[in-house]
Structure formats: C-alpha cells, structure tokens
Design an enzyme around this catalytic site. Structure first.
Site, short mmCIF file in Angstrom:
data_model
loop_
_atom_site.label_atom_id
_atom_site.label_comp_id
_atom_site.label_asym_id
_atom_site.label_seq_id
_atom_site.Cartn_x
_atom_site.Cartn_y
_atom_site.Cartn_z
N TYR A 1 72.72 -6.40 32.07
CA TYR A 1 72.95 -7.67 31.73
C TYR A 1 73.44 -7.94 30.82
CZ TYR A 1 71.49 -9.24 36.75
OH TYR A 1 71.96 -9.06 38.22
N HIS B 1 80.02 -10.10 39.35
CA HIS B 1 79.90 -11.24 39.89
C HIS B 1 80.39 -12.12 38.51
CE1 HIS B 1 75.74 -9.91 41.00
NE2 HIS B 1 76.54 -9.88 41.82
#
Length: 351
Positions: free
Chosen positions: A333, A66
């Site tokens: 993440y 992303h």
C-alpha cells in the site's frame, strides 16, 4: 538540584557519533532488505505492485488495486459491548467517531465495469478524539485465496492477461491453483459468486485476524465484519457500467446508510495467521456499534483520495496478528501510495 554533567571528552564524542552512525546503518540495512534493495531476487513490495500495475494497465494517479471507487463519510457510534475486549477509545459506550471511507471494486482499472468482478471492498479510517487512527480494508468474500505474499505474487503472475486474448491463460492459472490447495475454499466460493447490484447490501470482512487488547493488557484474537441493515439489492441497470455509484447516491438521497460492526472472537485452536481459513460459524460475536454513512464525494477530489488505508495503522487497543499478509499489504500500500502521489505531483495523473 541535579548538578550539570561534565562536557564530553573528544574520545567520548567520537564513540557516541560512531554508535549513532552504527544504529542508522543497521536500520537502513534492515529497511533496505525489507524493500528488496540489497537482495534483488527477493520479493519486494515494489515487485508486488509492479504485477498489479501490469495486470490493471497504466493509469497514472490511481491506486494499483481497487482503482475504481467512491469516497464516503460518516460516523461510528459504539455500543460499548466491545469495550471489555479492547481499550481503544472508539469502543467506549456512546462514543461517536468520525469515519472517512472508500467503497470500491478490485483491480487496477479505474474504468472497469462494475459487473466485471464479483467482489466489493470497503476501506475505513476511524479518527479518535486523541488523534489516533484505525484504518481497515475489508472485502465482501469469506476467505482470502492465498496464505503468503509470495503466493499472492505468483497468483498475479499466473492470472496476468495474455496479450493475444486480453484474458488469463487457463493453463497457467490452472497450474497455479493445482499447486496451491489452500485456494480451494476461495475457489469454491467464487464459482457461484455474482456481482452484486449494490455496495450497501454487502457484508464486508477483515479476513486477516488481529488482536484486541483490553484494559488489563490481555489479547483477544478477533476478526470483524460490517453487516448491512439493507438487504433489498436489485439487478444493476442494463448498460450502466457505474451502477454501484448510481445506486449508492440514490439510497443516500433517501437517508443515511448503516452497517453493524460485528467482532468475532477466536476459540482456542483457531488459526489466527492464515486468511484462507474461515472460523466456524458458531464463534462468539459482539456487536461493537453502528457505522452510519452520510455522504459521498467523488474519488478524484474527495478526501479519501489521499488516504492510504494501511491495515497496520492501529490505535492503542488493537494489534496486528502474525499473518504475513498484513505486513505485505502495509508495504505494498505504501509503495502504491508513493507512486500515485508522485504521479499527481508531476502532473501525470489521467484524472
């Protein structure tokens, strides 16, 4: 008044230090195992992020997935209808909670054309008055392609661009999907999915299940979705690789943008730990409130740039399920965040 404790003897001090040291060593060993440091052949967050980095290209300072997106800011106003399911303060009737979000497309290339993928994502950070946060990352698709972190890693390897063509090798991708029947629901959807012309007209789904915990401590298995008020998407401008941001800014110039946060409750027997399985459409839903987006900021300088949208950052009243993808997402993440912030600190960012 409690009398003062007698001083520790030398032997007692030694035992206490040994106990503390053993706890530290065990904790470090456990952390090392999770990180893959003590088992080099074991799948680690770093290996997952390595594959994303390989597939998306070398773009220092950007997220490994992303990578292309835009910061948005707004507020969530609770309807009160979810307050019986979760004791989280943000669900109490009329409470307004500031939100910092990020709209994006999948992939590690921050310069990719918006039309290159048919999926859009929406990440949010709700900050309650007491300082607790709820972070969530949602995608505009009905199911996730795979069930486990290992399968996700293998999917990235199987669909890596071939150096000769710049595209995935059809034979490798086909072999992967043939060996993973759990991908069938996702493949059935993606065959007809088309890149939307607007972030604003998309519905975004949590995909993973969580638990809402009510005031009595009872857990309710849930998934959630953001459902837009807008439904008037038109085709993106021809030749504009960044039409999603253009459309978003045009709409915001005319007024705030709104989504409803709809919470779906699992019924007895529904699968709670598998994001490849959709729950039946007749499951009970609750409209938890309205998300209103008021402004955008560029991703290179906006406040969402430095937010790690870890899905396991949860306030009291929300818990993660046993879905193995949740822990893997959280760890990956964190690794991606560490890499990009380190690159920025070293002045390696390509921004």
């Amino acid at each position: 008044m409690t009398p003062p404790r007698p001083p520790l003897t030398g032997r007692q001090r030694t035992l206490r230090i040994a106990l503390i040291s053993s706890v530290v060593v065990v904790s470090a060993a456990a952390f090392g195992y999770v990180g893959g440091w003590l088992a080099p052949s074991r799948l680690s967050p770093g290996r997952i992020v390595d594959t994303l980095e390989h597939n998306g290209g070398d773009h220092p300072g950007f997220r490994r997935n992303h990578a292309k997106g835009v910061c948005v800011a707004g507020v969530f106003e609770a309807s009160g209808d979810a307050a019986t399911l979760s004791r989280a303060g943000l669900f109490a009737h009329g409470v307004q909670t500031p939100v910092l979000g990020r709209l994006a497309i999948p992939g590690g290339n921050p310069y990719a054309a918006d039309s290159s993928v048919p999926i859009r994502s929406f990440a949010l950070r709700f900050t309650e008055a007491n300082g607790q946060q709820w972070r969530t990352g949602m995608n505009a698709m009905p199911v996730f392609p795979v069930t486990t972190p290992k399968a996700f890693y293998d999917l990235q390897v199987a669909t890596a661009p071939d150096p000769a063509t710049g595209k995935p090798d059809p034979a490798k991708a086909g072999a992967f999907f043939g060996a993973h029947p759990e991908t069938h629901a996702f493949l059935g959807w993606i065959k007809t999915a088309k890149p939307s012309a607007s972030y604003v007209t998309e519905s975004y789904n949590s995909l993973n299940a969580f638990y809402f915990v009510d005031a009595n401590g009872k857990r309710h298995a849930v998934r959630w979705s953001l459902v837009p008020d807008a439904s008037d998407a038109a085709p993106g401008p021809a030749g504009d690789a960044d039409y999603l941001a253009t459309d978003l800014n045009r709409r915001l110039a005319a007024g705030p943008l709104r989504w409803h946060l709809r919470v779906t409750l699992a019924a007895p027997g529904d699968v709670v730990d598998d994001a490849t399985v959709a729950w039946p459409a007749d499951r009970q839903q609750v409209d938890a409130g309205t998300l209103t987006i008021l402004a955008t900021q560029p991703q290179e300088s906006g406040p969402c740039r430095d937010v790690n949208y870890d899905p396991l950052v949860l306030p009291d009243g929300i818990m993660g399920s046993n879905d193995p993808l949740l822990a893997a997402r959280s760890a990956a993440y964190a690794d991606s965040y560490r890499r990009r912030t380190t690159e920025e600190a070293r002045g390696e960012s390509a921004r």
